[in-house]
Structures are given as C-alpha cells and as structure tokens.
Design an enzyme around this catalytic site. Structure first.
Site, PDB file in Angstrom:
ATOM      1  CB  SER A 124      -0.852  -0.024   1.275  1.00  0.00           C
ATOM      2  OG  SER A 124      -1.429   1.234   1.492  1.00  0.00           O
ATOM      3  CE1 TYR A 148      -3.835  -2.544   5.850  1.00  0.00           C
ATOM      4  CE2 TYR A 148      -3.411  -0.246   5.319  1.00  0.00           C
ATOM      5  CZ  TYR A 148      -3.681  -1.538   4.913  1.00  0.00           C
ATOM      6  OH  TYR A 148      -3.778  -1.827   3.572  1.00  0.00           O
ATOM      7  CE  LYS A 152      -1.570  -4.498   3.669  1.00  0.00           C
ATOM      8  NZ  LYS A 152      -1.861  -5.744   3.003  1.00  0.00           N
TER       9      LYS A 152
HETATM   10  P1  NAD Z   1     -11.090  -6.791   1.534  1.00  0.00           P
HETATM   11  O1  NAD Z   1     -11.282  -6.740   2.999  1.00  0.00           O
HETATM   12  O2  NAD Z   1     -12.248  -6.531   0.663  1.00  0.00           O
HETATM   13  O3  NAD Z   1     -10.469  -8.214   1.120  1.00  0.00           O
HETATM   14  C1  NAD Z   1      -9.633  -8.948   1.957  1.00  0.00           C
HETATM   15  C2  NAD Z   1     -10.145 -10.377   1.974  1.00  0.00           C
HETATM   16  O4  NAD Z   1      -9.284 -11.159   2.809  1.00  0.00           O
HETATM   17  C3  NAD Z   1     -11.556 -10.506   2.548  1.00  0.00           C
HETATM   18  O5  NAD Z   1     -12.332 -11.311   1.695  1.00  0.00           O
HETATM   19  C4  NAD Z   1     -11.343 -11.185   3.904  1.00  0.00           C
HETATM   20  O6  NAD Z   1     -12.428 -11.994   4.251  1.00  0.00           O
HETATM   21  C5  NAD Z   1     -10.086 -11.986   3.643  1.00  0.00           C
HETATM   22  N1  NAD Z   1      -9.264 -12.280   4.837  1.00  0.00           N
HETATM   23  C6  NAD Z   1      -8.863 -11.413   5.805  1.00  0.00           C
HETATM   24  N2  NAD Z   1      -8.099 -12.057   6.697  1.00  0.00           N
HETATM   25  C7  NAD Z   1      -7.988 -13.346   6.280  1.00  0.00           C
HETATM   26  C8  NAD Z   1      -7.322 -14.498   6.781  1.00  0.00           C
HETATM   27  N3  NAD Z   1      -6.600 -14.452   7.895  1.00  0.00           N
HETATM   28  N4  NAD Z   1      -7.418 -15.650   6.095  1.00  0.00           N
HETATM   29  C9  NAD Z   1      -8.153 -15.722   4.948  1.00  0.00           C
HETATM   30  N5  NAD Z   1      -8.811 -14.663   4.433  1.00  0.00           N
HETATM   31  C10 NAD Z   1      -8.743 -13.484   5.091  1.00  0.00           C
HETATM   32  O7  NAD Z   1      -9.878  -5.788   1.180  1.00  0.00           O
HETATM   33  P2  NAD Z   1      -9.393  -5.254  -0.222  1.00  0.00           P
HETATM   34  O8  NAD Z   1      -9.741  -3.832  -0.323  1.00  0.00           O
HETATM   35  O9  NAD Z   1      -9.788  -6.190  -1.291  1.00  0.00           O
HETATM   36  O10 NAD Z   1      -7.819  -5.335   0.031  1.00  0.00           O
HETATM   37  C11 NAD Z   1      -7.055  -6.460  -0.353  1.00  0.00           C
HETATM   38  C12 NAD Z   1      -5.626  -6.258   0.113  1.00  0.00           C
HETATM   39  O11 NAD Z   1      -5.124  -5.041  -0.438  1.00  0.00           O
HETATM   40  C13 NAD Z   1      -5.486  -6.131   1.635  1.00  0.00           C
HETATM   41  O12 NAD Z   1      -4.309  -6.813   2.029  1.00  0.00           O
HETATM   42  C14 NAD Z   1      -5.344  -4.635   1.845  1.00  0.00           C
HETATM   43  O13 NAD Z   1      -4.595  -4.344   3.001  1.00  0.00           O
HETATM   44  C15 NAD Z   1      -4.605  -4.215   0.584  1.00  0.00           C
HETATM   45  N6  NAD Z   1      -4.834  -2.816   0.224  1.00  0.00           N
HETATM   46  C16 NAD Z   1      -6.111  -2.353   0.112  1.00  0.00           C
HETATM   47  C17 NAD Z   1      -6.334  -1.009  -0.190  1.00  0.00           C
HETATM   48  C18 NAD Z   1      -7.727  -0.454  -0.284  1.00  0.00           C
HETATM   49  O14 NAD Z   1      -7.900   0.753  -0.155  1.00  0.00           O
HETATM   50  N7  NAD Z   1      -8.763  -1.261  -0.518  1.00  0.00           N
HETATM   51  C19 NAD Z   1      -5.238  -0.155  -0.408  1.00  0.00           C
HETATM   52  C20 NAD Z   1      -3.954  -0.675  -0.313  1.00  0.00           C
HETATM   53  C21 NAD Z   1      -3.759  -2.008   0.013  1.00  0.00           C
END
Ligand code: NAD
Ligand code: UDP
Length: 335
Positions: A124, A148, A152
């Site tokens: 991120s 958080y 990362k």
């Molecule tokens: P999201 O919460 O929609 O998706 C994450 C998924 O991981 C969910 O389906 C959740 O149920 C699953 N999950 C969480 N912990 C778990 C575990 N221990 N075992 C199995 N499954 C698990 O989030 P997103 O927006 O799709 O983000 C995906 C990734 O990208 C994350 O790692 C997030 O930190 C990173 N990210 C997101 C953003 C954003 O703004 N959306 C920005 C930068 C980075």
C-alpha cells in the site's frame, strides 16, 4: 497454471480473480470471509462463465495452505488476505500484526514447504507515510504512521530479507494508491461491512440514501480547494496490473511497483464528478480533519509503465460511473 488467491472473495481479490480467469488461469480462492460475502463467488462465475474452487479457511492455517497448494498444484500465490481498517488497527494492533504479518509468515512457510516460489503481495502507499515529495516514486523513504501501515511495512521488510536469502524466488510488491470503482457489469464491487471507512463507498451509500450526508474531513489543507487529495485507481486497472505483474514474474524478475493513476483529485472533485455521473445530489458538511490524514498523496507510476507496460486507463468518470452502477444495482451490497 493454477493460482492460489488468498482473500480472493474481497474487493480487489474478486476483481483480480475475474481477470485471472478471463486470461485462462485456474483460480483457487482461500478466504475466511471475515470481510466478504460468499455470494461474490457466483458473481465471479457469472461474469467469466468459468468455475473456481473456494476454500473457506484462514491463511494463518499453515497445514491448510499446504494442502491447497499441493492438491491443486498451484504455481503462484496472489496474497490479498488481510485486515485493512486503519482506525481499527489503532484499537486492535495485535489483531493486525497477527492476521497480516503472522498470516504472511505462515503463508511463506507453506509455500516454501511446497516449492511454490512466486508471490504477488498487496502492499500500500501507506508505506510511504507523510510524502516528502510528490509524485511519490518507489525509492521514497519508507515509514508507517499506524499499526495497519506498519504491518504492511514489516511484511515488505520480511519479503525483502526472504528474497535476499532465496534469490530464486519471484516476489512482486504492489503498492496500491486508492482503489475505487467496480466491474462494469455491476455484479461485483466494494461491499464494506458497517460504516465505510473510505471516501468512494461512503459517497455511494449517500447516493442511495443509506447515509444522510458525507462528512468532509477538513477543507483547510494546502490543496486547490482545501480538501484532501488522493490518487484514485479503478479496481479493474488494479486487477490488470496484478495480471501483468504475474506474467512478468513468470518471465523474469522480482518487482516493487506503485499502482496508481498518477493524478491527484480532491474530495470535492470526487463529490462533483460522482454527482455528474450519477445524477444524484451528494449532501455534505465540512468537519474537522481526520487524525493522521495527510494533505496530498499521488503516485509516480512510471516504473510500472516501463516494467509491465501497464497504465491506469480508466479515468475518474469511469470510476464514479462504475462504482455507482454497482451500488445502484446492489444497494445493500451482496446481502
Ligand atoms: P477486503 O477486505 O475486501 O479483502 C480482503 C479479503 O481477505 C476478505 O475477503 C477477507 O475476508 C479476507 N481475509 C482477511 N483475513 C484473512 C485471513 N486471515 N485468512 C483468509 N482470508 C482473510 O480488502 P481489499 O480492499 O480487497 O484489500 C485487499 C488487500 O489489499 C489487503 O491486504 C489490503 O490491506 C490491501 N490494500 C487495500 C487497499 C484499499 O484501499 N482497498 C489499499 C492498499 C492495500
Ligand atoms: N474522506 C472524507 N470523508 C470520508 C472519508 C474520507 O472526507 O467519509 C477524505 C479523507 O480525509 C481523504 C480522502 O477522503 O482526504 C480519501 O480518504 P480514504 O480514507 O478513502 O483514503 P486514504 O485517506 O486512506 O488515502
């Protein structure tokens, strides 16, 4: 080729599964549905016309991950699973270090035991902390301002150390800026549980009437209209960036890349564009700044263009249109 997609039922993971399946990859999702809904699976299948395997389980369960990698002969992992709410991470830091850091550690052990040596990791722009210059390049100093972000950053450091010790591995660290929008079918999109933390899903819920108004957190920043500026990237462009990164890992080397559009838009720019594309009024009020927020953040995406031949093609109008189509067709999300 079969790809294990951890967190594949989530917002970015589901859009990436669509692109992987459409490109001819086999997909196995491992997700514990802590922040997603099982309905997303049939939607992915409907869009692509293809089936996929889903394992309801936790990425911290090393034995389960090993079983999946072996059973389906996976050749690479895309690792989206994680918790992502900044405010919640301040209240529950151990949950974030456990889920995000320990989860990735166990995943790496499982991959090592199974001889799977390719991983694409969801990092991120938060790892840059307060920008020291703009646009942000990948060699910008790294820091973190909340648990958080630190989870990362720690994962990135672990992956760098691990790669140093295991140079045959292919690792992609993809630093996302602000994902927004939805698949153009309107079948999949962002479905936050409870009150949305992020701007775009909040605006979309105001547009459907589920929320009364948007609170804009500060209009006294040094920006063109005083509101915070971010780099919004269409989630489908982001998904396509993952596909290109995977293909690149297959042919050559490890990567560390910004995935952003390279353009900064303010909160008011987003509100006005959303109003125009949806035809809905977005009532808002100006509130005080959110603690820890930065004024401006946007990427220099040159390296991604040069290494992957990837650029964000969908503009802010497409982001708002697609986000609105998803929200209008699914006012209560997947439920
Ligand atoms: P999201 O919460 O929609 O998706 C994450 C998924 O991981 C969910 O389906 C959740 O149920 C699953 N999950 C969480 N912990 C778990 C575990 N221990 N075992 C199995 N499954 C698990 O989030 P997103 O927006 O799709 O983000 C995906 C990734 O990208 C994350 O790692 C997030 O930190 C990173 N990210 C997101 C953003 C954003 O703004 N959306 C920005 C930068 C980075
Ligand atoms: N924001 C806002 N009201 C909201 C949510 C967000 O004014 O309800 C602002 C926030 O202050 C920031 C921008 O919108 O300037 C993007 O915030 P978001 O949380 O989506 O992304 P991040 O701050 O993590 O980049």
């Amino acid at each position: 080729m079969t790809i294990l997609v951890t967190g594949g039922a989530g917002y970015i993971g589901s859009h990436t599964c669509v692109e992987l399946l459409s490109a001819g990859f086999e997909v196995i999702i491992l997700d514990n549905f802590v922040n997603s809904h099982p309905e997303v699976i049939s939607r992915i299948e409907k869009i692509t016309g293809k089936g996929l395997a889903v394992i309801n389980g936790d990425v911290r369960d090393q034995a389960l991950v090993e079983e999946c990698l072996k059973k389906y002969s996976c050749t690479a992992v895309m690792h989206f699973a994680g918790l992502k709410a900044v405010g919640d991470s301040v209240k529950n830091p151990l949950a974030y270090y456990d889920n995000n850091f320990v989860g990735t550690h166990r995943l790496l052990l499982a991959m090592q035991n199974c001889g799977v040596e390719k991983i694409v990791f969801s990092s991120s722009a938060t790892v840059y902390g307060e920008p020291q210059y703009l646009p942000i390049t990948e060699d910008h100093p790294l820091t973190a301002t909340n648990p958080y972000g630190r989870s990362k950053l720690f994962i990135e450091e672990m992956l760098r150390d691990f790669h140093h010790a295991n140079p045959s591995w292919k690792i992609a660290l993809l630093r996302y800026f602000n994902p927004a929008g939805a698949h153009e079918s309107g079948l999949i999109g962002e479905d936050p549980m409870g009150l949305p933390n992020n701007l775009m899903p909040y605006i979309a819920q105001v547009a459907t009437g589920r929320r009364e108004y948007l609170s804009i957190w500060g209009n006294d920043y040094a920006t063109h209209d005083g509101t915070g500026v971010r780099d919004y990237i269409h989630v489908v462009d982001l998904a396509l960036g993952h596909l290109k990164a995977l293909q690149q890992l297959n042919s050559s080397k490890s990567l560390c890349l910004n995935l952003g559009a390279g353009i900064g838009y303010s909160v008011l720019d987003i509100v006005h564009t959303f109003e125009k594309t949806s035809g809905k009024k977005i009532p808002y009020q100006i509130d005080k700044r959110r603690f820890g927020d930065i004024a401006v953040c946007y990427a220099d995406p040159t390296l991604a263009r040069e290494s992957l031949d990837w650029v964000a093609r969908r503009d802010l109008v497409a982001i708002c249109k697609d986000h609105w189509r998803w929200q209008k067709q699914n006012p209560e999300g997947y439920a």
